[in-house]
Design an enzyme around this catalytic site. Structure first.
Site, PDB file in Angstrom:
ATOM      1  CD  GLU A  49      -7.848   5.573  -1.190  1.00 42.37           C
ATOM      2  OE1 GLU A  49      -7.791   5.389  -0.067  1.00 42.37           O
ATOM      3  OE2 GLU A  49      -6.905   5.581  -2.049  1.00 42.37           O
TER       4      GLU A  49
ATOM      5  CG  ASP B 154      -2.021   0.898   1.200  1.00 39.78           C
ATOM      6  OD1 ASP B 154      -1.696   2.331   0.926  1.00 39.78           O
ATOM      7  OD2 ASP B 154      -3.330   0.675   1.215  1.00 39.78           O
ATOM      8  CB  ILE B 155       1.194   4.277  -2.336  1.00 40.11           C
ATOM      9  CG1 ILE B 155      -0.228   4.231  -2.690  1.00 40.11           C
ATOM     10  CG2 ILE B 155       2.087   3.808  -3.266  1.00 40.11           C
ATOM     11  CD1 ILE B 155      -0.378   5.542  -3.507  1.00 40.11           C
TER      12      ILE B 155
ATOM     13  CG  HIS C 164      -6.357  -2.865   3.513  1.00 41.35           C
ATOM     14  ND1 HIS C 164      -5.845  -1.585   3.413  1.00 41.35           N
ATOM     15  CD2 HIS C 164      -7.620  -2.685   2.988  1.00 41.35           C
ATOM     16  CE1 HIS C 164      -6.559  -0.831   2.652  1.00 41.35           C
ATOM     17  NE2 HIS C 164      -7.498  -1.148   2.652  1.00 41.35           N
TER      18      HIS C 164
ATOM     19  CG  HIS D 274      -8.444  -3.657  -1.730  1.00 40.10           C
ATOM     20  ND1 HIS D 274      -9.553  -3.036  -2.721  1.00 40.10           N
ATOM     21  CD2 HIS D 274      -8.224  -3.149  -0.739  1.00 40.10           C
ATOM     22  CE1 HIS D 274      -9.672  -1.849  -1.803  1.00 40.10           C
ATOM     23  NE2 HIS D 274      -9.070  -1.709  -0.844  1.00 40.10           N
TER      24      HIS D 274
HETATM   25  P1  AMP Z   1      -9.834   0.991   0.652  1.00 37.08           P
HETATM   26  O1  AMP Z   1     -10.378   1.065  -0.812  1.00 37.08           O
HETATM   27  O2  AMP Z   1     -10.358   2.036   1.521  1.00 37.08           O
HETATM   28  O3  AMP Z   1      -9.756  -0.289   1.003  1.00 37.08           O
HETATM   29  O4  AMP Z   1      -8.401   1.784   0.390  1.00 37.08           O
HETATM   30  C1  AMP Z   1      -7.480   1.575  -0.842  1.00 37.08           C
HETATM   31  C2  AMP Z   1      -6.079   1.449  -0.410  1.00 37.08           C
HETATM   32  O5  AMP Z   1      -5.362   1.397  -1.538  1.00 37.08           O
HETATM   33  C3  AMP Z   1      -5.703   2.646   0.258  1.00 37.08           C
HETATM   34  O6  AMP Z   1      -4.984   2.324   1.496  1.00 37.08           O
HETATM   35  C4  AMP Z   1      -4.606   3.284  -0.613  1.00 37.08           C
HETATM   36  O7  AMP Z   1      -3.438   4.041  -0.006  1.00 37.08           O
HETATM   37  C5  AMP Z   1      -4.206   2.274  -1.650  1.00 37.08           C
HETATM   38  N1  AMP Z   1      -3.708   2.647  -2.855  1.00 37.08           N
HETATM   39  C6  AMP Z   1      -4.205   3.476  -3.721  1.00 37.08           C
HETATM   40  N2  AMP Z   1      -3.860   3.535  -4.915  1.00 37.08           N
HETATM   41  C7  AMP Z   1      -2.635   2.883  -4.512  1.00 37.08           C
HETATM   42  C8  AMP Z   1      -1.424   2.402  -5.684  1.00 37.08           C
HETATM   43  N3  AMP Z   1      -1.236   2.932  -6.716  1.00 37.08           N
HETATM   44  N4  AMP Z   1      -0.710   1.514  -5.000  1.00 37.08           N
HETATM   45  C9  AMP Z   1      -0.657   1.054  -3.902  1.00 37.08           C
HETATM   46  N5  AMP Z   1      -1.667   1.335  -3.025  1.00 37.08           N
HETATM   47  C10 AMP Z   1      -2.600   2.248  -3.345  1.00 37.08           C
END
Ligand code: AMP
Length: 133
Positions: free
Chosen positions: A88, A29-30, A95, A93
């Site tokens: 988001e 995760d970035i 975590h 996915h």
């Molecule tokens: P959520 O959809 O709330 O579970 O969160 C999505 C996660 O994806 C967040 O923690 C972001 O930091 C992560 N994220 C979004 N874009 C990227 C990316 N390009 N590379 C890695 N992680 C990402």
């Protein structure tokens, strides 16, 4: 339009890759809550994790378990916790968060700033560990 995670899986957007098999892909995760915070994603693009077909859902769970083991072996932590949020990025996915404090499991907690070099070093270590599981 393809999700940002589908673009990562296709190699169109860079990532710190952790693991891959036929059905799933994992990368750091970035905006990590902890060092080694990883996202496990099915290659099949479905927004909501509980809309996945049973086969893909179980493949994602089994894949995440292997990634969690690789994280456990390489990142100092109390445990690897798992979270599903998905508000988001509309691509299912899980975590995986190797936490040292329970507050790191709260998605609203402060994100860490980790330099690119260290992110790459973490990803490389976990990638090697995953290959041996
Ligand atoms: P959520 O959809 O709330 O579970 O969160 C999505 C996660 O994806 C967040 O923690 C972001 O930091 C992560 N994220 C979004 N874009 C990227 C990316 N390009 N590379 C890695 N992680 C990402």
């Amino acid at each position: 339009m393809a999700s940002i995670f589908s673009k990562i899986i296709a190699g169109e957007i860079p990532c710190y890759k952790i693991a891959e098999d036929e059905h799933c892909f994992a990368f750091l995760d970035i905006n990590p809550l902890a060092k080694g915070h990883t996202l496990c994603v099915p290659k099949k693009e479905v927004d909501y994790i509980f809309d996945l077909d049973d086969g893909t859902f179980l493949q994602l769970q089994a894949f995440s378990k292997k990634v969690a083991k690789a994280l456990d072996e390489t990142i100092p932590c109390i445990r690897v916790g798992s979270l599903v949020i998905g508000t988001e990025v509309p691509h299912a996915h899980i975590h995986l968060i190797p936490f040292q404090r329970e507050t790191q499991m709260a998605i609203t907690s402060a994100k860490m700033k980790i330099e690119a070099e260290e992110m790459k070093a973490i990803a490389d270590k976990v990638y090697q560990a995953f290959k041996n599981i």
